[in-house]
Design an enzyme around this catalytic site. Structure first.
Site, PDB file in Angstrom:
ATOM      1  N   HIS A   7       0.862  -1.178   0.000  1.00 56.68           N
ATOM      2  CA  HIS A   7       0.000   0.000   0.000  1.00 56.68           C
ATOM      3  C   HIS A   7       0.896   1.224   0.000  1.00 56.68           C
ATOM      4  CE1 HIS A   7      -3.499   2.510   0.656  1.00 56.68           C
ATOM      5  NE2 HIS A   7      -2.763   3.181   1.531  1.00 56.68           N
ATOM      6  N   CYS A   8       0.719   2.089  -0.983  1.00 60.52           N
ATOM      7  CA  CYS A   8       1.515   3.317  -1.088  1.00 60.52           C
ATOM      8  C   CYS A   8       0.736   4.454  -0.443  1.00 60.52           C
ATOM      9  CB  CYS A   8       1.812   3.630  -2.556  1.00 60.52           C
ATOM     10  SG  CYS A   8       2.790   5.120  -2.757  1.00 60.52           S
ATOM     11  N   LYS A   9       1.244   4.942   0.689  1.00 59.72           N
ATOM     12  CA  LYS A   9       0.522   6.008   1.377  1.00 59.72           C
ATOM     13  C   LYS A   9       0.612   7.334   0.621  1.00 59.72           C
ATOM     14  CE  LYS A   9       4.240   7.252   4.541  1.00 59.72           C
ATOM     15  NZ  LYS A   9       4.602   7.391   5.945  1.00 59.72           N
ATOM     16  N   ASN A  12      -2.035   6.930  -1.899  1.00 60.84           N
ATOM     17  CA  ASN A  12      -3.258   6.522  -1.219  1.00 60.84           C
ATOM     18  C   ASN A  12      -3.962   5.422  -2.002  1.00 60.84           C
ATOM     19  OD1 ASN A  12      -5.131   6.521   0.851  1.00 60.84           O
ATOM     20  ND2 ASN A  12      -6.420   8.061  -0.145  1.00 60.84           N
ATOM     21  N   ASN A  13      -3.174   4.424  -2.392  1.00 59.99           N
ATOM     22  CA  ASN A  13      -3.692   3.332  -3.193  1.00 59.99           C
ATOM     23  C   ASN A  13      -2.830   2.093  -2.964  1.00 59.99           C
ATOM     24  OD1 ASN A  13      -5.269   2.011  -5.032  1.00 59.99           O
ATOM     25  ND2 ASN A  13      -4.374   2.982  -6.832  1.00 59.99           N
TER      26      ASN A  13
END
Length: 92
Positions: A7-9, A12-13
């Site tokens: 999950h790439c903060k 946001n995905n």
């Protein structure tokens, strides 16, 4: 779990099998943008007034810092791709 990478903060995905290629392209193009921006900024510093130069140096410093961080992330994902593992597998 084979479709999930991480999950790439910042985006946001979640990044997985379906969008990993786009995520990787984003890292490459952001690095290229940083290099091109810094090159053009140095040409502007040479040709412009000293008062404008200080703002360009500040911007070059900030873009340079972001470039270094993004470049490290890109190299890390090159390494993961070379090893054939996901970010989630590397963390676990």
């Amino acid at each position: 779990m084979s479709d999930f990478d991480h999950h790439c903060k910042w985006l946001n995905n979640c990044v997985g099998k379906k969008n990993y290629e786009e995520f990787f392209k984003l890292l490459v193009f952001v690095s290229l943008f940083g290099v091109v921006f810094i090159i053009f900024a140095f040409f502007t510093i040479i040709d412009d007034s000293p008062r404008l130069g200080i703002w360009i140096w500040i911007t070059v410093g900030l873009v340079g810092l972001l470039f270094i961080l993004n470049f490290n992330l890109m190299i890390f994902h090159f390494w993961l791709k070379f090893k054939g593992i996901t970010t989630y597998s590397w963390i676990m």
